[in-house]
Scaffold this active site. Structure first.
Site, short mmCIF file in Angstrom:
data_model
loop_
_atom_site.label_atom_id
_atom_site.label_comp_id
_atom_site.label_asym_id
_atom_site.label_seq_id
_atom_site.Cartn_x
_atom_site.Cartn_y
_atom_site.Cartn_z
N ARG A 233 0.82 -1.23 0.00
CA ARG A 233 0.00 0.00 0.00
C ARG A 233 0.85 1.27 0.00
NH1 ARG A 233 -2.36 1.41 4.40
NH2 ARG A 233 -2.85 -0.70 5.08
N TYR B 108 -16.19 17.09 -16.07
CA TYR B 108 -16.50 15.66 -16.07
C TYR B 108 -17.52 15.39 -14.96
CZ TYR B 108 -16.04 10.65 -15.43
OH TYR B 108 -16.31 9.31 -15.29
N LYS C 277 -8.12 5.89 -19.64
CA LYS C 277 -8.40 6.36 -20.99
C LYS C 277 -7.14 6.18 -21.87
CE LYS C 277 -12.14 7.42 -18.77
NZ LYS C 277 -12.48 8.74 -18.28
N ASP D 99 -7.21 18.84 -15.10
CA ASP D 99 -7.54 17.50 -15.57
C ASP D 99 -7.23 17.47 -17.06
OD1 ASP D 99 -8.77 15.20 -16.56
OD2 ASP D 99 -10.48 15.32 -15.20
#
Ligand code: PLP
Length: 378
Positions: free
Chosen positions: A47, A99, A196, A171
């Protein structure tokens, strides 16, 4: 070195233990200590980080001109980690065409975390200036935006943010670092959904934050990732690293194909309006030409005849796959309001397209028959 070279070689050293040219995927969740109980390497537990993730983060920082990058389980997890790292009352200024997942997150969850927000039209940088409330403000922009392809002047709004002590986060998912590097334009943090174009094959989920400096914010966000746990899996980190190697070449073809499709759509009698920053008529064309090396693979368009007509065009497509998301090799088409659901602000007649890497003639032929009510044309 140039972008293409950095993208292929950063974090891609030959494996010293085996000579493997392609790095192995380190699946180990835990890392051993020696007899003195010292860690044998910088790693302790998955982690916190692992070697596969480190390689991909090195590549991501290099190609986006940042000093550090952090990989997450998804684009939204990356965005959430920024919000969760802020202490005490903060204000987030969002673009009006944001978005929708980010809009929902900031509005519904931000409030629980003591974060206020407002939406502004960022095509006029003065609107951003008016919304800033001093030093505890994040100017969160998106360019080009999803789904209306609005363009924000990243240099101008980052400058306004900095003069008022605010933070500029961009972004850049639609553009990718291959086409646009916000840190070079003045941004402090860049966010990408690696689901993406960075992954590039519609087969991996991930999110990235790239930081101008390895500063206190970088440390706090890394700490947040460790404590709240939104890490990427080693396999996903490896796939994203692999995607980066071909990003420049893929983006060139995405851009070429999208420019041809946009130009063709703009001349079609059944199309009301095309949103693509590469078109000279697009209101953000000049700015996009300045801050992007080409205009990307995403476009949207309004069909004449409203919601029903738009849904029919989507339903008639044969080569385009009817699906949301973007950035894969295959072309995707969606009726945006249907994908976004009840909270959608998308125009009812809007179709969004992710232009893939097929031959552009085949893509145009499919759109032509769909826009002609399924009749073969020519
Ligand atoms: C998809 C997307 C996101 C969210 O990324 P996920 O990986 O789906 O969480 C954020 N911003 C933009 C512009 C996107 O297209």
């Amino acid at each position: 070195m140039k972008f293409e070279t950095l993208a292929i070689h950063t974090g891609a050293e030959v494996d010293e233990a085996t000579g493997a040219v392609v790095a192995p995927i380190h699946l180990s969740t835990t890392f051993a200590r020696d007899e003195s109980l010292a860690l044998m390497n910088e790693y302790q537990y998955i982690r916190d980080g692992n070697p596969t993730q480190t390689r991909t983060e090195e590549a991501l920082a290099a190609i986006d001109s940042g000093r550090g990058a952090l990989l997450f389980a998804s684009g939204l997890a990356a965005g959430a980690a920024v919000l969760q790292s802020l202490r005490g009352p903060w204000h987030v200024v969002l673009p009006d065409d944001c978005y929708y997942g980010v809009r929902v997150m900031v509005r519904e969850y931000g409030e629980r975390w003591g974060i206020t927000s407002e939406l502004v039209d960022m095509s006029d940088p003065d609107n951003v200036g008016r919304a800033i409330r001093g030093e505890k403000t994040v100017v969160w922009s998106e360019s080009p935006s999803n789904p209306l392809m609005k363009v924000v002047d990243i240099a101008a709004i980052s400058d306004i943010a900095h003069r008022r002590g605010a933070l500029s986060l961009v972004d850049g998912t639609f553009a990718t670092p291959a086409l646009q590097r916000p840190i070079e334009l003045g941004a402090d943090v860049v966010l990408h959904s690696a689901t993406k174009y960075l992954g590039g094959h519609s087969d991996v989920q991930g999110g990235v934050l790239v930081f101008r400096e390895r500063n206190a914010l970088f440390d706090r966000v890394r700490e947040t990732r460790h404590h709240l746990g939104a890490v990427a899996s080693p396999f996903n980190a490896w796939l994203i690293g692999r995607g980066i190697r071909t990003l420049a070449a893929r983006m060139r073809l995405h851009c070429d194909n999208a420019a041809s499709v946009a130009g063709w759509l703009a001349r079609h009698p059944n199309v009301e309006r095309v949103f693509y920053p590469g078109l000279a008529a697009h209101p953000g064309h000049q700015i996009a030409a300045r801050q992007m090396s080409c205009f990307g693979g995403m476009l949207s368009f309004n069909v004449k005849g409203g919601r029903e007509a738009a849904m029919r065009v989507v339903s008639l497509c044969r080569l385009f796959t009817r699906a949301t998301s973007l950035g894969g090799t295959e072309s995707l088409i969606e009726h945006r309001a249907t994908s976004e659901g009840e909270s959608s602000q998308a125009p009812p007649q809007l179709i969004r397209v992710s232009v893939g890497l097929e031959h552009v003639d085949d893509l145009i032929a499919d759109l032509e028959q769909a826009l002609s009510d399924g009749k073969t044309v020519g």
